[in-house]
Design a protein around this motif. Structure first.
Motif, PDB file in Angstrom:
ATOM      1  N   PRO A 100      -0.941   1.124  12.443  1.00 42.79           N
ATOM      2  CA  PRO A 100       0.260   0.808  11.663  1.00 42.79           C
ATOM      3  C   PRO A 100       0.152   1.310  10.213  1.00 42.79           C
ATOM      4  CG  PRO A 100      -0.286  -1.042  13.073  1.00 42.79           C
ATOM      5  CD  PRO A 100      -1.426  -0.059  13.192  1.00 42.79           C
ATOM      6  N   TYR A 101      -1.034   1.181   9.627  1.00 41.37           N
ATOM      7  CA  TYR A 101      -1.241   1.706   8.271  1.00 41.37           C
ATOM      8  C   TYR A 101      -1.106   3.229   8.269  1.00 41.37           C
ATOM      9  CZ  TYR A 101      -3.507   2.617   3.766  1.00 41.37           C
ATOM     10  OH  TYR A 101      -3.796   3.050   2.496  1.00 41.37           O
ATOM     11  N   ASP A 103       0.799   4.919  10.271  1.00 36.90           N
ATOM     12  CA  ASP A 103       2.240   5.173  10.357  1.00 36.90           C
ATOM     13  C   ASP A 103       2.882   5.093   8.974  1.00 36.90           C
ATOM     14  OD1 ASP A 103       2.277   5.525  13.151  1.00 36.90           O
ATOM     15  OD2 ASP A 103       2.745   3.407  13.525  1.00 36.90           O
ATOM     16  N   GLU A 104       2.470   4.077   8.205  1.00 42.44           N
ATOM     17  CA  GLU A 104       3.027   3.904   6.862  1.00 42.44           C
ATOM     18  C   GLU A 104       2.673   5.102   5.971  1.00 42.44           C
ATOM     19  OE1 GLU A 104       2.079   1.282   2.898  1.00 42.44           O
ATOM     20  OE2 GLU A 104       1.760   0.309   4.830  1.00 42.44           O
ATOM     21  N   HIS A 107       4.604   8.166   6.978  1.00 41.47           N
ATOM     22  CA  HIS A 107       5.984   8.071   6.487  1.00 41.47           C
ATOM     23  C   HIS A 107       6.038   8.397   5.001  1.00 41.47           C
ATOM     24  CE1 HIS A 107      10.088   6.743   5.929  1.00 41.47           C
ATOM     25  NE2 HIS A 107       9.655   5.994   4.918  1.00 41.47           N
ATOM     26  N   ARG A 108       5.105   7.850   4.239  1.00 39.06           N
ATOM     27  CA  ARG A 108       5.075   8.130   2.799  1.00 39.06           C
ATOM     28  C   ARG A 108       4.846   9.611   2.538  1.00 39.06           C
ATOM     29  NH1 ARG A 108       0.994   3.887   0.424  1.00 39.06           N
ATOM     30  NH2 ARG A 108       1.218   5.242  -1.389  1.00 39.06           N
TER      31      ARG A 108
END
Length: 140
Positions: A100-101, A103-104, A107-108
């Protein structure tokens, strides 16, 4: 450090413009990755993990040696951005997935890397269609 515009002196204005495009693209990609404390290679691999992928498939897709992918994935794993797990079809192989990190951060990176959107945004819709057709033709 930016590389020279190309491996040789350009033979035409079109070739010179292509060298310039690649140079600016590379610098923008590197800067966006650096904003997130990633190397360009780490950002590239992270971006290819929309689904679990085999490390061999990543190496093949990126045209590099499997040992390079292993080194990049080990670093991404240490940062908490990816996990590696045994492939259920081949216990000797590993599958890589974003956390999940991860993914973040991916995205950034996508938000930070604006070069292509900005460049294409300077063109009209018709010019974008023409550019798309010309690039596809040049790429064969």
């Amino acid at each position: 450090m930016a590389l020279p515009n190309g491996p040789v002196t350009p033979s035409s204005e079109a070739e010179a413009a292509l060298f310039d495009l690649v140079d600016v693209y590379d610098r923008a990609y590197e800067a966006a990755a650096a904003e997130l404390s990633l190397s360009p290679a780490q950002a590239c691999v992270l971006g290819r993990l929309d689904e679990r992928r085999g490390m061999g498939a990543l190496a093949e897709e990126l045209g590099c040696d499997a040992s390079n992918i292993t080194q990049i994935v080990v670093r991404l794993e240490a940062l908490g951005l990816v996990t590696r797990e045994p492939n259920p079809r081949d216990r000797r192989a590993r599958l890589v997935a974003r956390t999940p990190y991860g993914d973040e951060i991916n995205h950034r990176f996508a938000v930070a890397f604006t070069f292509a959107r900005t460049a294409v945004g300077r063109l009209s819709s018709d010019e974008q269609d023409q550019l798309t057709a010309l690039l596809r033709k040049a790429l064969g």
